[in-house]
Design an enzyme around this catalytic site. Structure first.
Site, PDB file in Angstrom:
ATOM      1  N   SER A 181       0.772  -1.294   0.113  1.00 33.80           N
ATOM      2  CA  SER A 181      -0.032   0.016  -0.066  1.00 33.80           C
ATOM      3  C   SER A 181       0.881   1.264  -0.040  1.00 33.80           C
ATOM      4  O   SER A 181       1.804   1.380   0.499  1.00 33.80           O
ATOM      5  CB  SER A 181      -0.743   0.028   1.351  1.00 33.80           C
ATOM      6  OG  SER A 181      -1.768  -0.960   1.241  1.00 33.80           O
TER       7      SER A 181
HETATM    8  N1  SAH Z   1      -0.707  -4.586   4.029  1.00 32.66           N
HETATM    9  C1  SAH Z   1      -0.204  -4.746   2.676  1.00 32.66           C
HETATM   10  C2  SAH Z   1      -1.081  -4.573   1.607  1.00 32.66           C
HETATM   11  C3  SAH Z   1      -1.308  -5.813   1.210  1.00 32.66           C
HETATM   12  S1  SAH Z   1      -2.174  -5.702  -0.287  1.00 32.66           S
HETATM   13  C4  SAH Z   1       1.003  -3.629   2.999  1.00 32.66           C
HETATM   14  O1  SAH Z   1       1.377  -3.544   3.892  1.00 32.66           O
HETATM   15  O2  SAH Z   1       1.246  -2.958   1.778  1.00 32.66           O
HETATM   16  C5  SAH Z   1      -3.421  -6.561   0.297  1.00 32.66           C
HETATM   17  C6  SAH Z   1      -3.764  -8.059   0.612  1.00 32.66           C
HETATM   18  O3  SAH Z   1      -4.789  -8.383   0.906  1.00 32.66           O
HETATM   19  C7  SAH Z   1      -3.160  -8.867  -0.581  1.00 32.66           C
HETATM   20  O4  SAH Z   1      -1.951  -9.628  -0.248  1.00 32.66           O
HETATM   21  C8  SAH Z   1      -4.083  -9.921  -0.914  1.00 32.66           C
HETATM   22  O5  SAH Z   1      -3.707 -11.169  -1.050  1.00 32.66           O
HETATM   23  C9  SAH Z   1      -4.836  -9.901   0.591  1.00 32.66           C
HETATM   24  N2  SAH Z   1      -6.305 -10.243   0.723  1.00 32.66           N
HETATM   25  C10 SAH Z   1      -7.264  -9.947   0.073  1.00 32.66           C
HETATM   26  N3  SAH Z   1      -8.448 -10.735   0.351  1.00 32.66           N
HETATM   27  C11 SAH Z   1      -8.109 -11.267   1.408  1.00 32.66           C
HETATM   28  C12 SAH Z   1      -8.839 -11.988   2.477  1.00 32.66           C
HETATM   29  N4  SAH Z   1      -9.971 -12.532   2.302  1.00 32.66           N
HETATM   30  N5  SAH Z   1      -8.179 -12.436   3.451  1.00 32.66           N
HETATM   31  C13 SAH Z   1      -6.694 -12.219   3.948  1.00 32.66           C
HETATM   32  N6  SAH Z   1      -6.050 -11.512   2.818  1.00 32.66           N
HETATM   33  C14 SAH Z   1      -6.899 -10.879   2.031  1.00 32.66           C
END
Ligand code: SAH
Length: 275
Positions: A122
């Site tokens: 993010s």
């Molecule tokens: N927190 C991260 C952002 C990751 S992007 C950061 O520090 O930048 C969002 C993530 O959410 C992805 O890895 C995706 O696989 C996950 N995601 C989507 N749906 C999800 C679910 N139902 N349960 C857990 N993770 C999920």
């Protein structure tokens, strides 16, 4: 940069221990970073012309990244984030350790970056905004926090600075393992990484003082609201009536649920099940 008449270091570098000039310090850092050297073999001109962001690419170990991170934090402050705990956490967490070596020189730009499997780390500005919204709901440190979407683990590490305990859940095994790897060196004892479907939350850790989602669905799953403590706050991207994704804040009060829709955002989709 005035290094014209001086002998340039050879590999391995032998340098005076006492206060080397900046150009030489960068050279030392590069020598001590075999992974980066392997990807970008010894680009001497890059060292000579190093800009601040390039310095991070060259060191990769945090030697000079603190100043670049401070510049990122100032920009985020200028965007309106003022919570000192959140700003300190952003200053502390080395974002360049969470991205691939080829992207390290963009690690402190306010941008999302690919982390594999179609997902992104993010934007730090959005991470700051969302965590500030969580922190604003209570005085002092947050209690137990649930994060949905660990991704590479960056936001989880930031959260661990402002919360007593963090549970972070990821549905993609590859990323769950990558986050574990990325976070190993940080030895964050109050952060627990979970592999599973975050759509159903994590009931064993409930109730949570705060819940934050890094992926956006059509609505906020009821399980999250159920697992939120009374007095707790949830911040998540969700599709609103206007058909676009916005930040949504849900406050669970003694008298009921208060839902507030904020600005438009762009998050990867919230998906169910594991993969
Ligand atoms: N927190 C991260 C952002 C990751 S992007 C950061 O520090 O930048 C969002 C993530 O959410 C992805 O890895 C995706 O696989 C996950 N995601 C989507 N749906 C999800 C679910 N139902 N349960 C857990 N993770 C999920």
């Amino acid at each position: 940069m005035k290094d014209g008449g001086k002998a340039r270091p050879t590999f391995p570098a032998r340098l005076p221990v006492s206060s080397p000039p900046p150009a030489l310090r960068q050279t030392v850092a590069r020598v001590s970073q075999p992974a980066l050297s392997a990807v970008q073999p010894v680009p001497r001109p890059a060292i000579k012309t190093a800009a601040p962001v390039r310095t991070v690419a060259a060191s990769g170990v945090g030697m000079d990244s603190s100043a670049v991170r401070a510049a990122m934090v100032r920009k985020i402050q200028a965007q309106g984030v003022s919570h000192t705990g959140v700003l300190a956490a952003l200053q502390a967490v080395e974002r360049h350790r969470f991205v691939d070596s080829a992207l390290v020189n963009q690690a402190y730009e306010d941008t999302s970056l690919p982390i594999g499997l179609g997902q992104t780390i993010s934007k730090p500005g959005v991470v700051a905004r969302m965590i500030e919204l969580l922190c604003a709901s209570q005085a002092g440190k947050l209690g137990r926090v649930l994060e949905i979407g660990t991704g590479c683990g960056y936001q989880a590490a930031v959260l661990a600075h402002v919360a007593r305990e963090v549970y972070s859940i990821e549905r993609l095994r590859g990323l769950h393992e990558k986050a574990r790897e990325n976070l190993r060196a940080f030895r964050i004892s109050n952060l627990h990484l979970l592999f599973g479907d975050g759509m159903v939350g994590y009931a064993k850790g409930a109730p949570y003082a705060a819940i934050i989602a890094a992926a956006g669905g059509n609505d906020i799953p009821q399980a999250w609201i159920d697992q939120l403590a009374v007095g707790g706050r949830l911040v998540a991207p969700a599709v609103t009536a206007a058909g676009q994704q916005n930040l949504v804040v849900v406050d669970k009060t003694a008298t009921g649920i208060v839902r507030t829709e904020l600005e438009a955002v762009f998050f990867v989709p919230l998906k169910s099940g594991i993969a």
